[in-house]
Design an enzyme around this catalytic site. Structure first.
Site, mmCIF file in Angstrom:
data_model
loop_
_atom_site.group_PDB
_atom_site.id
_atom_site.type_symbol
_atom_site.label_atom_id
_atom_site.label_comp_id
_atom_site.label_asym_id
_atom_site.label_seq_id
_atom_site.Cartn_x
_atom_site.Cartn_y
_atom_site.Cartn_z
ATOM 1 N N GLU B 58 8.318 -1.272 -11.336
ATOM 2 C CA GLU B 58 8.931 -2.192 -10.372
ATOM 3 C C GLU B 58 9.797 -3.250 -11.052
ATOM 4 O OE1 GLU B 58 5.814 -1.151 -10.279
ATOM 5 O OE2 GLU B 58 5.353 -0.460 -8.253
ATOM 6 N N PHE B 120 -7.781 -3.450 -0.656
ATOM 7 C CA PHE B 120 -7.228 -2.668 -1.758
ATOM 8 C C PHE B 120 -5.724 -2.919 -1.883
ATOM 9 C CE2 PHE B 120 -5.275 1.414 -3.173
ATOM 10 C CZ PHE B 120 -5.718 1.359 -4.491
ATOM 11 N N GLN B 121 -5.288 -3.202 -3.095
ATOM 12 C CA GLN B 121 -3.881 -3.493 -3.403
ATOM 13 C C GLN B 121 -3.335 -4.682 -2.598
ATOM 14 O OE1 GLN B 121 -1.581 0.243 -3.429
ATOM 15 N NE2 GLN B 121 -2.105 0.429 -5.596
ATOM 16 N N LYS B 170 1.823 -3.351 6.396
ATOM 17 C CA LYS B 170 2.004 -1.935 6.746
ATOM 18 C C LYS B 170 2.012 -1.712 8.264
ATOM 19 C CE LYS B 170 0.554 2.689 5.503
ATOM 20 N NZ LYS B 170 -0.339 3.536 4.710
#
Lengths: 164, 572
Positions: B58, B120-121, B170
């Site tokens: 990234e 998570f993440q 998301k």
């Protein structure tokens, strides 16, 4: 020199941390900071008490103005202004004589007793920081259990107004 | 409304993302997929207007977007996933912030229902990027997505440009709503300045014309503010000497006789001496960085200063100025030119003659001389040959270190946007991904990446990206088997204790280049330098990695040691 900077900013999450982060990241001093929404719910008004040389305060105001959330600001120090701070003070007053004396002191400082129990008073007092300091000094012979201070709010006298 | 900017039926957030980018005229996004951005990747896959470049890290994505932006007049765009995707992007974002690069970085975020739950993440991207962005947003509702993207591009590209982060959970990319892309945006709290105040312009002109020993000092703001042409006209009209900062190279043609070279820590003797002795300093789009000023107490002790900058907080931040002008470089320069034409006075020709005579004397020091008879390859020679063989017309990226300074000193930039490096943050590893971004912005141009063996290894995985997209970048690795600039400082200031600056156990760069599918060449004799560069330039289709084994002991001169004044240079 001590400065009081009032800031109008977007009432959005994260706006406060942008301002606080600016001060810590650039090593500027914050003495106190108060913030709340205004009569326009989309706006917050913040009062920052800071200190520094003229150059530093100039940078503080420029950097604050650069924040995208900041709409307008005013350095109160440049104008005649009024400062207010509030303190809530909890004092232990077990003896009758103590109750009498604390009541008297509170009246002298134009405070108000807003909570009473057998053992304690809670006193509300407003004014400039120095008045609050003086009151705390005056009640110090009694066991002071707790002090909470609001930090300074400021408003300019007369026609000068921080508004959109 | 056009097809791209509205839709009366509901579409998903991911589709809104794509349509918004199309409406902004974005043609390429640099990114790396991950769980939180999969809806977006799926939507990107199903359209063909915005292309996506897959990088290998990234950090590479953001630097590539920077290279794209720095070499063109469009903002760079990067797309990364949540958590580690976002944290890997931070170095690039901080780099763009320091160098005022217009950039919009989209980060995926865990679904809104999980935010704050250590999912998570998950990482607090808005919090973690706050100190190094111009502004950032967390989009909590799909209805706000299009407007937020519009605001992000507006903030990133106007005023003093900078990186803007848009964090998109998301579920927002999965939710749907009708799409309407705002044609313009008004933000009551954001009003960038354009033109300067007339009163200040007049004061500046009086001061400028009163000068006996004037100096024009310009920075990256001239390039960002597209003020290069106006600057050239302004400077020639006055006949004053001019210097550019590291970030400002190309803002004024380096081949012009009024140009004294770069100034600052590794600037030329003449530029720094002229700064020190100036009585009027005209600073334009430059921010008085410590690498320029040296010891602030000893900086320009005799000068009255005019400072033009779009960012009011840059004015009188490090150095107190006499005439501040807040505004965009280009319109302010046009105003200054107009006011100069209208003024009755002219610069004092006798004083200016004497000043130029003094400057020519400083120039006769030939402060950039180096040993041309050496049997070892001198890094300066490599850069100089590259400049000659590309006729100064290549786009040049660099990493950070000695090679960066040699590139700045020996590649004469006559045009803006040709020199792409990390001036503010000084980020090692930028050179190769910068070059990728430049090559995407200018597919047919010659793009050279001047780097060192230590810097290149910080983002070397991007050689894979270069292979995937067949980018014909020319990498000039000035390999001295040292962290060169660290070694130089250890030699000067730590009595030669080369703690951790020796880069032992280097890879075989030729084989490494070949392993990634590129052409690798090793050059260890000065006589082979020219031929190798010619051969590399003739390779129009493939990346060529030129590994120059250079003189290990070569240092960057001249040098102002940290804490010294501009008149206290170490010459060779």
């Amino acid at each position: 020199m001590r400065h009081i900077i009032s800031v109008l900013l977007e009432n959005e999450s994260g706006a406060l941390s942008r301002v606080a982060g600016l001060f810590s990241a650039r090593g500027y001093n914050i003495e106190s900071l108060t913030v709340a929404p205004t009569d326009d719910p989309s706006l917050s008004r913040m009062t920052i008490v800071t200190s520094g040389s003229d150059e530093i305060v100039e940078q503080i105001t420029k950097q604050l103005n650069k924040l995208v959330d900041v709409i307008k600001l005013l350095d109160m120090t440049a104008h005649p202004h009024i400062e207010r701070e509030m303190a809530l003070v909890k004092v232990r007053v077990g003896e009758a004589a103590d109750r009498e004396e604390v009541k008297r002191l509170t009246d002298i400082f134009r405070g108000r007793i807003i909570d009473v129990t057998q053992q304690t008073y809670v006193i509300e007092i407003t004014g400039e920081g120095s008045k609050l300091d003086a009151f705390l000094e005056a009640v110090s012979p009694f066991p002071v259990l707790e002090v909470v201070r609001s930090g300074v709010m400021g408003i300019a006298r007369g026609d000068v107004a921080l508004q959109l | 409304m056009s097809e791209t900017s509205s839709s009366s039926t509901a579409i998903t957030g991911a589709e809104i993302f794509c349509r918004s980018l199309q409406a902004e005229g974005v043609d390429v996004v640099f990114g790396y997929p991950g769980g939180a951005v999969l809806h977006i990747y799926d939507a990107l896959y199903r359209q063909d207007k915005v292309s996506h470049v897959l990088v290998r890290h990234e950090q590479g994505a953001v630097h590539a977007a920077e290279g794209y932006a720095k070499s063109s007049d469009k903002p760079g765009v990067a797309l990364v996933t949540s958590g580690p995707g976002a944290t890997n992007a931070i170095t690039g974002i901080a780099d763009a912030y320091m160098d005022s690069v217009p950039l919009v970085v989209f980060t995926g975020q865990v679904p809104t229902s999980l935010i704050g739950n250590d999912a998570f993440q998950e990482v607090d991207t808005v919090g973690i990027t706050r100190p190094c962005v111009k502004h950032n947003f967390l989009v909590k509702d799909v209805k706000d997505l299009a407007t937020t993207i519009k605001k992000a591009f507006y903030v990133a590209t106007t005023g003093r440009p900078g990186p803007v982060v848009v964090d998109i959970p998301k579920d927002v990319t999965a939710a749907s709503c009708e799409f309407e892309y705002p044609e313009s945006i008004h933000m009551r709290s954001y009003n960038p300045t354009f033109g300067g105040y007339t009163g200040q312009i007049d004061k500046a002109v009086d001061l400028i014309l009163s000068a006996k020993q004037p100096m024009i000092y310009t920075g990256g703001g001239v390039i960002l503010g597209r003020g290069s042409e106006a600057l050239t006209e302004f400077t020639r009209k006055l006949g004053y000497p001019i210097t550019n900062t590291l970030m400002g190279l190309g803002g004024y043609p380096a081949s012009d006789k009024q140009f004294l070279g770069m100034l600052g820590m590794h600037g030329t003797y003449e530029a720094n001496m002229a700064m020190h002795h100036a009585d009027v300093l005209i600073a334009i789009g430059a921010r008085f960085d410590d690498r320029v000023t040296g010891n602030i107490e000893k900086f320009c002790p005799h000068a009255k200063i005019v400072h033009v900058d779009v960012d009011p907080s840059s004015i009188s931040k490090n150095v107190k100025v006499d005439v501040p002008i807040v505004g965009e470089v280009e319109p302010v320069l046009r105003e200054l030119i107009k006011a100069l034409d209208a003024a009755n006075a002219k610069p004092d020709p006798a004083a200016l003659d004497a000043w130029w005579k003094q400057i020519r004397e400083w120039q006769s020091q030939d402060c950039l001389k180096y040993d041309r008879e050496s049997e070892l390859i001198k890094p300066q020679y490599v850069v100089q040959k590259f400049w000659e063989l590309t006729q100064g017309d290549a786009f040049v990226t660099s990493d950070v270190g000695q090679h960066q300074m040699w590139a700045a000193q020996f590649y004469g930039f006559d045009k803006p946007n040709r020199w792409i490096n990390s001036g503010g943050l000084g980020t090692m590893g930028v050179g190769l991904p910068f070059a990728m971004g430049v090559q995407f912005a200018h597919p047919d141009a010659t793009v050279g990446c001047i780097t060192g063996e230590a810097s290149i290894q910080m983002c070397i995985q991007e050689l894979s990206t270069c292979y995937q997209y067949q980018l014909p970048i020319k990498i000039l690795n000035l390999n001295n088997r040292y962290l060169g600039m660290v070694r130089q400082w250890q030699e000067f200031f730590y009595q030669g204790r080369y703690a951790m600056s020796y880069m032992d156990a280097l890879p075989d760069f030729v084989k490494l280049a070949e392993a990634y599918g590129h052409v690798g060449m090793r050059i260890d004799k000065p006589g082979d330098v020219e031929g190798a560069i010619k051969e590399a330039l003739a390779q129009k289709e493939r990346l060529v990695f030129l590994d120059f084994l250079t003189d290990q002991s070569e240092n960057v001169y001249p040098m102002i040691p940290a804490g010294a004044g501009q008149n206290e240079m170490i010459l060779v």
